[in-house]
Design a protein around this motif. Structure first.
Motif, PDB file in Angstrom:
ATOM      1  N   MET A 185       0.858  -1.194   0.000  1.00 53.31           N
ATOM      2  CA  MET A 185       0.000   0.000   0.000  1.00 53.31           C
ATOM      3  C   MET A 185       0.884   1.230   0.000  1.00 53.31           C
ATOM      4  O   MET A 185       1.915   1.255   0.688  1.00 53.31           O
ATOM      5  N   HIS A 186       0.466   2.233  -0.787  1.00 53.15           N
ATOM      6  CA  HIS A 186       1.181   3.510  -0.717  1.00 53.15           C
ATOM      7  C   HIS A 186       0.186   4.664  -0.771  1.00 53.15           C
ATOM      8  O   HIS A 186      -0.905   4.550  -1.323  1.00 53.15           O
ATOM      9  N   HIS A 187       0.595   5.767  -0.170  1.00 52.49           N
ATOM     10  CA  HIS A 187      -0.214   6.993  -0.120  1.00 52.49           C
ATOM     11  C   HIS A 187      -0.143   7.665  -1.490  1.00 52.49           C
ATOM     12  O   HIS A 187       0.854   7.535  -2.193  1.00 52.49           O
ATOM     13  N   GLU A 188      -1.207   8.404  -1.841  1.00 53.58           N
ATOM     14  CA  GLU A 188      -1.237   8.999  -3.189  1.00 53.58           C
ATOM     15  C   GLU A 188      -0.115  10.008  -3.440  1.00 53.58           C
ATOM     16  O   GLU A 188       0.198  10.312  -4.592  1.00 53.58           O
ATOM     17  N   ARG A 189       0.485  10.521  -2.372  1.00 51.96           N
ATOM     18  CA  ARG A 189       1.598  11.465  -2.565  1.00 51.96           C
ATOM     19  C   ARG A 189       2.954  10.775  -2.550  1.00 51.96           C
ATOM     20  O   ARG A 189       3.987  11.425  -2.782  1.00 51.96           O
ATOM     21  N   THR A 190       2.985   9.508  -2.225  1.00 51.09           N
ATOM     22  CA  THR A 190       4.262   8.800  -2.176  1.00 51.09           C
ATOM     23  C   THR A 190       4.803   8.641  -3.611  1.00 51.09           C
ATOM     24  O   THR A 190       4.137   8.053  -4.471  1.00 51.09           O
ATOM     25  N   ALA A 191       5.981   9.172  -3.860  1.00 45.68           N
ATOM     26  CA  ALA A 191       6.573   9.028  -5.194  1.00 45.68           C
ATOM     27  C   ALA A 191       6.903   7.559  -5.417  1.00 45.68           C
ATOM     28  O   ALA A 191       7.430   6.887  -4.517  1.00 45.68           O
ATOM     29  N   HIS A 192       6.575   7.050  -6.616  1.00 43.49           N
ATOM     30  CA  HIS A 192       6.818   5.629  -6.911  1.00 43.49           C
ATOM     31  C   HIS A 192       7.171   5.451  -8.377  1.00 43.49           C
ATOM     32  O   HIS A 192       6.895   6.328  -9.203  1.00 43.49           O
ATOM     33  N   SER A 193       7.773   4.293  -8.664  1.00 44.97           N
ATOM     34  CA  SER A 193       8.251   4.027 -10.031  1.00 44.97           C
ATOM     35  C   SER A 193       8.554   2.543 -10.156  1.00 44.97           C
ATOM     36  O   SER A 193       8.505   1.805  -9.161  1.00 44.97           O
ATOM     37  N   SER A 194       8.861   2.104 -11.373  1.00 39.33           N
ATOM     38  CA  SER A 194       9.352   0.724 -11.549  1.00 39.33           C
ATOM     39  C   SER A 194      10.188   0.651 -12.821  1.00 39.33           C
ATOM     40  O   SER A 194       9.971   1.406 -13.767  1.00 39.33           O
ATOM     41  N   LEU A 195      11.128  -0.281 -12.807  1.00 38.12           N
ATOM     42  CA  LEU A 195      12.076  -0.440 -13.918  1.00 38.12           C
ATOM     43  C   LEU A 195      11.557  -1.499 -14.905  1.00 38.12           C
ATOM     44  O   LEU A 195      10.580  -2.198 -14.620  1.00 38.12           O
ATOM     45  N   PRO A 196      12.208  -1.666 -16.054  1.00 38.25           N
ATOM     46  CA  PRO A 196      11.788  -2.690 -17.019  1.00 38.25           C
ATOM     47  C   PRO A 196      11.863  -4.108 -16.447  1.00 38.25           C
ATOM     48  O   PRO A 196      12.553  -4.356 -15.453  1.00 38.25           O
ATOM     49  N   ASN A 197      11.159  -5.007 -17.109  1.00 39.85           N
ATOM     50  CA  ASN A 197      11.145  -6.421 -16.709  1.00 39.85           C
ATOM     51  C   ASN A 197      12.274  -7.162 -17.423  1.00 39.85           C
ATOM     52  O   ASN A 197      12.243  -7.324 -18.646  1.00 39.85           O
ATOM     53  N   ARG A 198      13.261  -7.624 -16.654  1.00 41.08           N
ATOM     54  CA  ARG A 198      14.399  -8.342 -17.247  1.00 41.08           C
ATOM     55  C   ARG A 198      14.243  -9.856 -17.123  1.00 41.08           C
ATOM     56  O   ARG A 198      15.168 -10.607 -17.392  1.00 41.08           O
ATOM     57  N   SER A 199      13.064 -10.321 -16.705  1.00 38.93           N
ATOM     58  CA  SER A 199      12.835 -11.768 -16.592  1.00 38.93           C
ATOM     59  C   SER A 199      12.081 -12.249 -17.839  1.00 38.93           C
ATOM     60  O   SER A 199      11.693 -11.453 -18.695  1.00 38.93           O
ATOM     61  N   ASP A 200      11.860 -13.566 -17.912  1.00 30.99           N
ATOM     62  CA  ASP A 200      11.183 -14.118 -19.092  1.00 30.99           C
ATOM     63  C   ASP A 200       9.666 -14.096 -18.978  1.00 30.99           C
ATOM     64  O   ASP A 200       8.961 -14.153 -19.975  1.00 30.99           O
ATOM     65  N   ASP A 201       9.151 -14.072 -17.741  1.00 29.88           N
ATOM     66  CA  ASP A 201       7.696 -14.118 -17.568  1.00 29.88           C
ATOM     67  C   ASP A 201       7.162 -12.703 -17.348  1.00 29.88           C
ATOM     68  O   ASP A 201       7.929 -11.759 -17.107  1.00 29.88           O
ATOM     69  N   ARG A 202       5.849 -12.607 -17.404  1.00 25.71           N
ATOM     70  CA  ARG A 202       5.232 -11.299 -17.169  1.00 25.71           C
ATOM     71  C   ARG A 202       5.310 -10.908 -15.688  1.00 25.71           C
ATOM     72  O   ARG A 202       5.373 -11.787 -14.824  1.00 25.71           O
ATOM     73  N   ARG A 203       5.272  -9.607 -15.443  1.00 28.86           N
ATOM     74  CA  ARG A 203       5.079  -9.091 -14.089  1.00 28.86           C
ATOM     75  C   ARG A 203       3.776  -8.313 -14.115  1.00 28.86           C
ATOM     76  O   ARG A 203       3.650  -7.313 -14.821  1.00 28.86           O
ATOM     77  N   ILE A 204       2.785  -8.826 -13.359  1.00 33.76           N
ATOM     78  CA  ILE A 204       1.456  -8.208 -13.410  1.00 33.76           C
ATOM     79  C   ILE A 204       1.028  -7.783 -12.010  1.00 33.76           C
ATOM     80  O   ILE A 204       1.073  -8.573 -11.058  1.00 33.76           O
ATOM     81  N   GLY A 205       0.590  -6.555 -11.884  1.00 27.43           N
ATOM     82  CA  GLY A 205       0.005  -6.071 -10.634  1.00 27.43           C
ATOM     83  C   GLY A 205      -1.263  -5.306 -10.943  1.00 27.43           C
ATOM     84  O   GLY A 205      -1.383  -4.692 -12.013  1.00 27.43           O
ATOM     85  N   PHE A 206      -2.217  -5.382 -10.028  1.00 28.10           N
ATOM     86  CA  PHE A 206      -3.434  -4.575 -10.172  1.00 28.10           C
ATOM     87  C   PHE A 206      -3.412  -3.532  -9.069  1.00 28.10           C
ATOM     88  O   PHE A 206      -3.252  -3.873  -7.894  1.00 28.10           O
ATOM     89  N   ALA A 207      -3.541  -2.271  -9.446  1.00 24.57           N
ATOM     90  CA  ALA A 207      -3.566  -1.185  -8.457  1.00 24.57           C
ATOM     91  C   ALA A 207      -5.018  -0.764  -8.230  1.00 24.57           C
ATOM     92  O   ALA A 207      -5.736  -0.461  -9.191  1.00 24.57           O
ATOM     93  N   PHE A 208      -5.439  -0.773  -6.971  1.00 25.22           N
ATOM     94  CA  PHE A 208      -6.796  -0.354  -6.608  1.00 25.22           C
ATOM     95  C   PHE A 208      -6.699   0.946  -5.818  1.00 25.22           C
ATOM     96  O   PHE A 208      -5.895   1.051  -4.885  1.00 25.22           O
ATOM     97  N   PHE A 209      -7.547   1.904  -6.182  1.00 21.61           N
ATOM     98  CA  PHE A 209      -7.461   3.253  -5.603  1.00 21.61           C
ATOM     99  C   PHE A 209      -8.655   3.480  -4.667  1.00 21.61           C
ATOM    100  O   PHE A 209      -9.804   3.553  -5.124  1.00 21.61           O
ATOM    101  N   TYR A 210      -8.378   3.596  -3.372  1.00 23.16           N
ATOM    102  CA  TYR A 210      -9.438   3.719  -2.372  1.00 23.16           C
ATOM    103  C   TYR A 210      -9.374   5.084  -1.683  1.00 23.16           C
ATOM    104  O   TYR A 210      -8.282   5.579  -1.390  1.00 23.16           O
ATOM    105  N   VAL A 211     -10.560   5.632  -1.399  1.00 20.08           N
ATOM    106  CA  VAL A 211     -10.625   6.882  -0.619  1.00 20.08           C
ATOM    107  C   VAL A 211     -11.656   6.729   0.490  1.00 20.08           C
ATOM    108  O   VAL A 211     -12.647   6.013   0.321  1.00 20.08           O
TER     109      VAL A 211
END
Ligand SMILES: O=C(O)CCC(=O)C(=O)O
Length: 278
Positions: A185-211
């Motif tokens: 979980m992260h706060h909406e102001r928390t700076a975040h990022s991610s790098l490219p996928n260097r593995s052979d399989d997919r990397r999948i995440g679902f982000a849900f936005f709650y208020v």
């Protein structure tokens, strides 16, 4: 008395703007959701990153059900209280050996919410680790102001506008590795990022936005789904939830919302609020 998080995890979130790992669903269930989403992707013939964005839950009842999972909502409740609206959901699916990345950004600049109390649950449907482009955060950034983003529209940037914070010290980044079915979980102001996928399989995440239900849209009336508790405020109209997969009424709302988000309406509204405040 908390429902899912420990007191130490709540304190960690308040101080640093993120917390992980928590278990949302089992590894088997995560694989099941991955299969459902990949079947939808195959049937649609389009990359899910183009079709399950901002209101991705409107495409499939299974995604609404996932967003309502008690283990997830218990953790959200521990941070924002018992009256909870889901105002959006976006998939972030990187293919194996995928050069696409997510640049450093704060969602608060783009979500058009006031006050800034949104919490994002990022649920892993595959492993997420240092090799395949795990989600990273900048601890403490939630406590500062909204920072200026440069909209790069870079080809491999997975964000709608390639919005990027400049001058971030990469050495301060914290990775949030997860196993399938776990979430961060992260706060909406928390700076975040991610790098490219260097593995052979997919990397999948679902982000849900709650208020919490008292949070308003700062860009005119919008829609959300009450997922727990009572809405005593009425700031949001109800999402048109899908009655079945690809229900056209819900799909049209999804497409309209994603279109408006990409085309800047929300950003313009956020700018207006910032000007008024400043
Ligand atoms: O999954 C990613 O790589 C980025 C996720 C993200 O930007 C978000 O959850 O808001």
């Amino acid at each position: 008395m908390t429902k899912h998080l420990t007191q130490a995890q709540v304190a960690h979130f308040r101080q640093h703007g993120y917390v992980y790992p928590m278990r949302g669903v089992s590894a088997e269930e995560a694989l099941g959701y991955r299969r459902i989403i990949e079947a939808y992707e195959t049937a649609s013939g389009r990359d899910v990153n183009e079709t399950l964005k901002i209101k991705g839950h409107l495409a499939l009842p299974a995604i609404v059900e996932l967003a309502r999972r008690p283990a997830i909502l218990d953790a959200v409740e521990d941070l924002i209280g018992p009256d909870i609206l889901l105002f959006g959901a976006s998939i972030f699916a990187k293919n194996g050996r995928d050069p696409r990345y997510v640049s450093w950004h704060q969602d608060s600049t783009y979500f058009g919410l006031t006050p800034h109390e949104e919490v994002t649950v990022w649920l892993a449907l595959t492993p997420a680790n240092a090799v395949n482009g795990v989600l990273r955060v900048l601890p403490g950034s939630h406590a500062g102001p909204d920072l200026r983003h440069v909209e790069t529209h870079a080809k491999d940037n997975m964000l709608a506008k390639g919005q990027t914070l400049v001058g971030i010290d990469e050495a301060l980044a914290v990775e949030m590795p997860l196993s399938p079915g776990e979430f961060s979980m992260h706060h909406e102001r928390t700076a975040h990022s991610s790098l490219p996928n260097r593995s052979d399989d997919r990397r999948i995440g679902f982000a849900f936005f709650y208020v919490p239900a008292h949070v308003r849209s700062s860009s005119g009336r919008r829609r959300a789904t009450l997922v727990r508790g009572t809405d005593r405020f009425g700031h949001w109209d109800a999402d048109t939830l899908p009655e079945y997969d690809c229900d056209p009424r819900a799909m049209s709302e999804l497409a309209q919302t994603w279109g408006k988000y990409k085309d800047g309406e929300v950003r313009q509204a956020a700018d207006m609020v910032a000007r008024q405040a400043g």
